[in-house]
Design a protein around this motif. Structure first.
Motif, short mmCIF file in Angstrom:
data_model
loop_
_atom_site.label_atom_id
_atom_site.label_comp_id
_atom_site.label_asym_id
_atom_site.label_seq_id
_atom_site.Cartn_x
_atom_site.Cartn_y
_atom_site.Cartn_z
N TRP A 38 0.81 -1.21 0.00
CA TRP A 38 0.00 0.00 0.00
C TRP A 38 0.85 1.27 0.00
CZ3 TRP A 38 -4.70 -0.08 -1.63
CH2 TRP A 38 -5.42 -1.28 -1.54
N THR A 39 2.06 1.17 0.53
CA THR A 39 2.98 2.31 0.42
C THR A 39 3.35 2.56 -1.04
OG1 THR A 39 3.89 1.90 2.62
CG2 THR A 39 5.23 3.22 1.11
N VAL A 40 3.71 1.48 -1.73
CA VAL A 40 4.04 1.60 -3.16
C VAL A 40 2.82 2.07 -3.95
CG1 VAL A 40 4.73 0.33 -5.23
CG2 VAL A 40 5.89 -0.09 -3.05
N ALA A 41 1.65 1.55 -3.61
CA ALA A 41 0.43 1.95 -4.31
C ALA A 41 0.18 3.45 -4.18
CB ALA A 41 -0.77 1.16 -3.79
N LEU A 42 0.32 3.98 -2.97
CA LEU A 42 0.11 5.40 -2.76
C LEU A 42 1.13 6.24 -3.51
CD1 LEU A 42 -0.77 5.45 1.05
CD2 LEU A 42 -2.32 5.91 -0.87
N LEU A 43 2.38 5.79 -3.52
CA LEU A 43 3.42 6.51 -4.26
C LEU A 43 3.13 6.50 -5.76
CD1 LEU A 43 6.63 5.34 -2.36
CD2 LEU A 43 5.61 7.63 -2.35
N LEU A 44 2.66 5.36 -6.28
CA LEU A 44 2.33 5.28 -7.70
C LEU A 44 1.17 6.21 -8.06
CD1 LEU A 44 2.63 1.50 -8.73
CD2 LEU A 44 3.92 3.45 -9.65
N VAL A 45 0.14 6.21 -7.24
CA VAL A 45 -1.00 7.08 -7.51
C VAL A 45 -0.56 8.54 -7.46
CG1 VAL A 45 -3.22 7.88 -6.62
CG2 VAL A 45 -2.73 5.44 -6.72
N TRP A 46 0.27 8.90 -6.48
CA TRP A 46 0.77 10.27 -6.39
C TRP A 46 1.57 10.65 -7.62
CZ3 TRP A 46 5.95 11.77 -6.29
CH2 TRP A 46 6.18 13.14 -6.07
N LEU A 47 2.51 9.79 -8.04
CA LEU A 47 3.35 10.09 -9.20
C LEU A 47 2.52 10.15 -10.47
CD1 LEU A 47 6.14 10.62 -10.32
CD2 LEU A 47 6.54 8.15 -10.38
N ASN A 48 1.58 9.23 -10.63
CA ASN A 48 0.69 9.23 -11.79
C ASN A 48 -0.13 10.52 -11.83
OD1 ASN A 48 -2.21 8.56 -12.91
ND2 ASN A 48 -0.82 7.12 -13.89
N HIS A 49 -0.64 10.93 -10.67
CA HIS A 49 -1.43 12.16 -10.59
C HIS A 49 -0.58 13.37 -10.96
CE1 HIS A 49 -4.68 14.72 -8.90
NE2 HIS A 49 -3.68 15.51 -8.54
N LYS A 50 0.64 13.43 -10.46
CA LYS A 50 1.51 14.57 -10.74
C LYS A 50 1.89 14.63 -12.22
CE LYS A 50 3.10 17.02 -8.06
NZ LYS A 50 2.64 18.33 -7.55
N ALA A 51 2.19 13.49 -12.83
CA ALA A 51 2.53 13.47 -14.26
C ALA A 51 1.33 13.86 -15.11
CB ALA A 51 3.04 12.09 -14.66
N THR A 52 0.16 13.39 -14.75
CA THR A 52 -1.06 13.73 -15.50
C THR A 52 -1.37 15.21 -15.39
OG1 THR A 52 -1.88 11.49 -15.05
CG2 THR A 52 -3.48 13.11 -15.81
N HIS A 53 -1.17 15.77 -14.20
CA HIS A 53 -1.37 17.20 -14.00
C HIS A 53 -0.31 18.02 -14.73
CE1 HIS A 53 -1.10 21.01 -11.61
NE2 HIS A 53 -2.40 20.98 -11.82
#
Length: 368
Positions: free
Chosen positions: A344-359
């Motif tokens: 879940w730590t990796v999952a949260l980091l992936l969602v954060w990075l994906n969100h930042k790249a998309t933004h």
């Protein structure tokens, strides 16, 4: 089979289905872009037309010119064709986003259908919901459903490899040919598909014949690409020459020192490049893991990583890795076996990075 067993099978079936996650992803990304456009008072059509998307729009509207020869013709040609079929008035970035989203959905449908057909090669499809999660929430997965080549290439490359692994030579060859007209990475798909087709044969003689046949078909497609380039620009290698407009190294040392940002164009600290190197390191680790389980798909993944080094850094790693479904599936399936806290730590980091790249894509910062 009792009611409890049936309920358990049904639960597992829905747990491993990627469709809910696909829906979440699309709502997340398109919602983020709409929100960003509203909050920053930006036209939504501009938000969907950043960076390479804008180049593809120019190709659709005005045709080829220097340095747009760097972009291969199949994707912009398809967008032009669909747009003309719809009356020729829709913005290219809207047509491209719809086309790419359809390709992503087609990939998911085809992949899950193939997974139900019997034994699977390692990496061809996810074995756990985490495999789908890591694939869909890779850093630049927005490129899979926006005005980019990734969605089309994802569908074509999966089809080429799936057909080759099942001995369907002609469909695989057709899809390989289309890959070659879509991205430079199509050459690696051709190698992998030829090996997959050859290794189905029981003798070395038959393997060599099958590999040679697939290779000749792929070379024919590449020759067709050269003819297209020559007929339109007067130079069969114009797409390679145009790519020199972007950073490239001129020595092996330049390729190596790019890993620690030692080339002349690297000025100051860049956290995004560091993140891309981290992603590249994970790509290498899981590419080697895939290699140990399936030499052909592992070779495809490692070639796709290695070809980035002549660019002098991994500045395109997020986007270039987005289509490498075998690596992403293996990474996610591995993550499924780790302790819950790590998962879940990796999952949260992936969602954060994906969100930042998309933004970042929406506001015009380099996101790939």
């Amino acid at each position: 089979m009792g009611p409890s067993s049936q309920a358990e099978q049904l639960r597992l079936k829905f747990a491993s289905s990627p469709w809910g996650l696909v829906g979440v992803l699309l709502v997340h990304h398109f919602g983020l872009w709409a929100w960003t456009a509203w909050r920053r008072d930006l036209p939504l059509l501009l938000v969907l037309d950043r960076w390479d998307s804008h180049h593809y729009s120019t190709l659709v509207l005005d045709g080829y010119s220097w340095p747009l020869w760097a972009f291969l013709p199949l994707y912009p040609g398809l967008v032009w064709l669909v747009r003309q079929g719809l009356g020729g008035t829709l913005p290219p970035q809207v047509v491209g986003a719809v086309l790419s989203t359809a390709c992503l959905l087609g990939f998911v449908a085809w992949n899950t259908h193939q997974a139900r057909q019997g034994p699977r090669r390692e990496g061809m499809t996810a074995r756990t919901p985490w495999g789908w999660f890591v694939f869909l929430y890779g850093p630049a997965s927005f490129a899979l459903h926006s005005h980019h080549t990734e969605g089309l290439f994802l569908l074509l490359s999966f089809g080429a490899l799936a057909c080759a692994s099942r001995g369907q030579l002609l469909p695989s060859a057709v899809l390989v040919s289309l890959c070659i007209f879509t991205r430079n990475q199509g050459c690696f798909v051709a190698i992998a598909a030829a090996l997959l087709a050859a290794l189905r044969e029981p003798t070395w003689r038959e393997r060599i014949v099958r590999f040679g046949l697939m290779g000749c078909l792929a070379l024919g497609a590449f020759g067709g690409l050269l003819v297209f380039e020559w007929s339109r620009s007067g130079d069969p290698f114009m797409f390679l020459k145009a790519q020199r407009e972007w950073n490239h190294v001129d020595s092996l040392w330049g390729a190596i020192r790019g890993l620690w940002f030692g080339n002349p164009w690297h000025k100051g600290f860049n956290g995004w490049l560091v993140l891309r190197n981290v992603f590249g390191a994970a790509w290498l680790v899981f590419g080697v893991m895939l290699w140990r389980r399936d030499r052909v798909l592992g070779l495809y993944a490692l070639l796709s990583l290695g070809v980035m080094l002549p660019q002098g850094d991994l500045g395109n790693a997020f986007r270039f890795g987005a289509v490498l479904f075998p690596v992403m599936f293996v990474a996610g399936d591995w993550l499924a076996t780790r302790p819950k806290a790590l998962r879940w730590t990796v999952a949260l980091l992936l969602v954060w990075l994906n969100h930042k790249a998309t933004h970042a894509y929406a506001i015009g910062k380099w996101p790939y």
